[in-house]
Design a protein around this motif. Sequence first.
Motif, PDB file in Angstrom:
ATOM      1  N   VAL A 295     -12.907  16.058   2.304  1.00 44.30           N
ATOM      2  CA  VAL A 295     -13.574  14.778   2.498  1.00 44.30           C
ATOM      3  C   VAL A 295     -13.038  14.136   3.767  1.00 44.30           C
ATOM      4  O   VAL A 295     -11.841  13.909   3.902  1.00 44.30           O
ATOM      5  N   ARG A 296     -13.935  13.880   4.697  1.00 47.11           N
ATOM      6  CA  ARG A 296     -13.547  13.224   5.939  1.00 47.11           C
ATOM      7  C   ARG A 296     -14.293  11.902   5.998  1.00 47.11           C
ATOM      8  O   ARG A 296     -15.510  11.860   5.822  1.00 47.11           O
ATOM      9  N   ARG A 297     -13.579  10.830   6.205  1.00 48.66           N
ATOM     10  CA  ARG A 297     -14.203   9.509   6.240  1.00 48.66           C
ATOM     11  C   ARG A 297     -14.350   9.053   7.687  1.00 48.66           C
ATOM     12  O   ARG A 297     -13.464   9.265   8.495  1.00 48.66           O
ATOM     13  N   LYS A 298     -15.492   8.418   7.960  1.00 46.70           N
ATOM     14  CA  LYS A 298     -15.717   7.822   9.268  1.00 46.70           C
ATOM     15  C   LYS A 298     -16.123   6.378   9.053  1.00 46.70           C
ATOM     16  O   LYS A 298     -16.908   6.077   8.153  1.00 46.70           O
ATOM     17  N   TYR A 299     -15.602   5.495   9.872  1.00 44.01           N
ATOM     18  CA  TYR A 299     -15.918   4.080   9.791  1.00 44.01           C
ATOM     19  C   TYR A 299     -16.496   3.649  11.133  1.00 44.01           C
ATOM     20  O   TYR A 299     -15.960   4.016  12.178  1.00 44.01           O
ATOM     21  N   PHE A 300     -17.583   2.917  11.092  1.00 40.80           N
ATOM     22  CA  PHE A 300     -18.174   2.446  12.326  1.00 40.80           C
ATOM     23  C   PHE A 300     -18.966   1.176  12.065  1.00 40.80           C
ATOM     24  O   PHE A 300     -19.382   0.903  10.943  1.00 40.80           O
ATOM     25  N   ALA A 301     -19.145   0.401  13.126  1.00 40.26           N
ATOM     26  CA  ALA A 301     -19.925  -0.826  13.024  1.00 40.26           C
ATOM     27  C   ALA A 301     -21.378  -0.459  12.747  1.00 40.26           C
ATOM     28  O   ALA A 301     -21.862   0.564  13.216  1.00 40.26           O
TER      29      ALA A 301
ATOM     30  N   LYS B 233       0.838  -1.192   0.000  1.00 39.75           N
ATOM     31  CA  LYS B 233       0.000   0.000   0.000  1.00 39.75           C
ATOM     32  C   LYS B 233       0.877   1.247   0.000  1.00 39.75           C
ATOM     33  O   LYS B 233       1.967   1.248   0.550  1.00 39.75           O
ATOM     34  N   GLU B 234       0.387   2.270  -0.638  1.00 38.54           N
ATOM     35  CA  GLU B 234       1.113   3.525  -0.740  1.00 38.54           C
ATOM     36  C   GLU B 234       0.308   4.622  -0.050  1.00 38.54           C
ATOM     37  O   GLU B 234      -0.909   4.714  -0.225  1.00 38.54           O
ATOM     38  N   ALA B 235       0.990   5.447   0.715  1.00 40.73           N
ATOM     39  CA  ALA B 235       0.297   6.530   1.422  1.00 40.73           C
ATOM     40  C   ALA B 235      -0.220   7.561   0.431  1.00 40.73           C
ATOM     41  O   ALA B 235       0.485   7.973  -0.477  1.00 40.73           O
ATOM     42  N   GLN B 236      -1.488   7.947   0.594  1.00 45.25           N
ATOM     43  CA  GLN B 236      -2.098   8.959  -0.258  1.00 45.25           C
ATOM     44  C   GLN B 236      -2.933   9.885   0.605  1.00 45.25           C
ATOM     45  O   GLN B 236      -3.555   9.454   1.569  1.00 45.25           O
ATOM     46  N   LEU B 237      -2.929  11.135   0.228  1.00 44.70           N
ATOM     47  CA  LEU B 237      -3.771  12.093   0.931  1.00 44.70           C
ATOM     48  C   LEU B 237      -5.177  12.029   0.366  1.00 44.70           C
ATOM     49  O   LEU B 237      -5.367  11.863  -0.837  1.00 44.70           O
ATOM     50  N   PRO B 238      -6.206  12.162   1.218  1.00 50.39           N
ATOM     51  CA  PRO B 238      -7.573  12.153   0.698  1.00 50.39           C
ATOM     52  C   PRO B 238      -7.866  13.452  -0.040  1.00 50.39           C
ATOM     53  O   PRO B 238      -7.141  14.433   0.080  1.00 50.39           O
TER      54      PRO B 238
END
Length: 195
Positions: free
Chosen positions: A140-146, A131-136
């Motif tokens: 755009v802000r991503r949130k992950y949740f169950a 994987k390569e580091a990339q800026l979003p």
Amino acid sequence: MKLLIHGRNLELTPALRDYTQSKLERAVQHYNDMVKEADVHLSVARNPRVPQQTAEVTVFANGTVIRAQERSENLYASIDLVANKLCRQLRRFKERHSDHHHSHGHRASETPPTDAVTSEAPIDGSLLDGKEAQLPEPGVRRKYFAMPPMRMEEARHQLDLIDHDFYLFRDAESGELQVIYRRNHGGYGVIQARD
């Protein structure tokens, strides 16, 4: 209770930390058995024409996220307001999960504590391999949740607890993603995909 305090566009002085800590401890003192961790964000608007100072608190109570946010012209007033709001939300949460709201012989299902649902198993290999580091993209802000399946009434209750305008959930009957939101003129609305 574990308390994390963050500041944006301001210096977190010991007096400000102590004041925040004492207000939040007082707000959750009757709910210490439920509240294990609180995350506080204090911020001051950069625009001098907009004297807006914000206090935002996210509390993790028995696996449920409860969020409160208040703004005013004074940071200490914002802290007072958010502590009062948080106390009201915790009271509502506790009342909803107490047995006196249910008919005789029925109980609300208990929410498992966070440590009961997290795995302590070691991670094999690297999560970064290949994987390569990339800026979003900007803005755009991503949130992950169950997202466990839930009924509409449960989703409406979660919307009230997180203090947002909308809540994304997976419907227990259909398994589809839906959005419940507060309508401007009162009540709630639901957005769902059409077949």
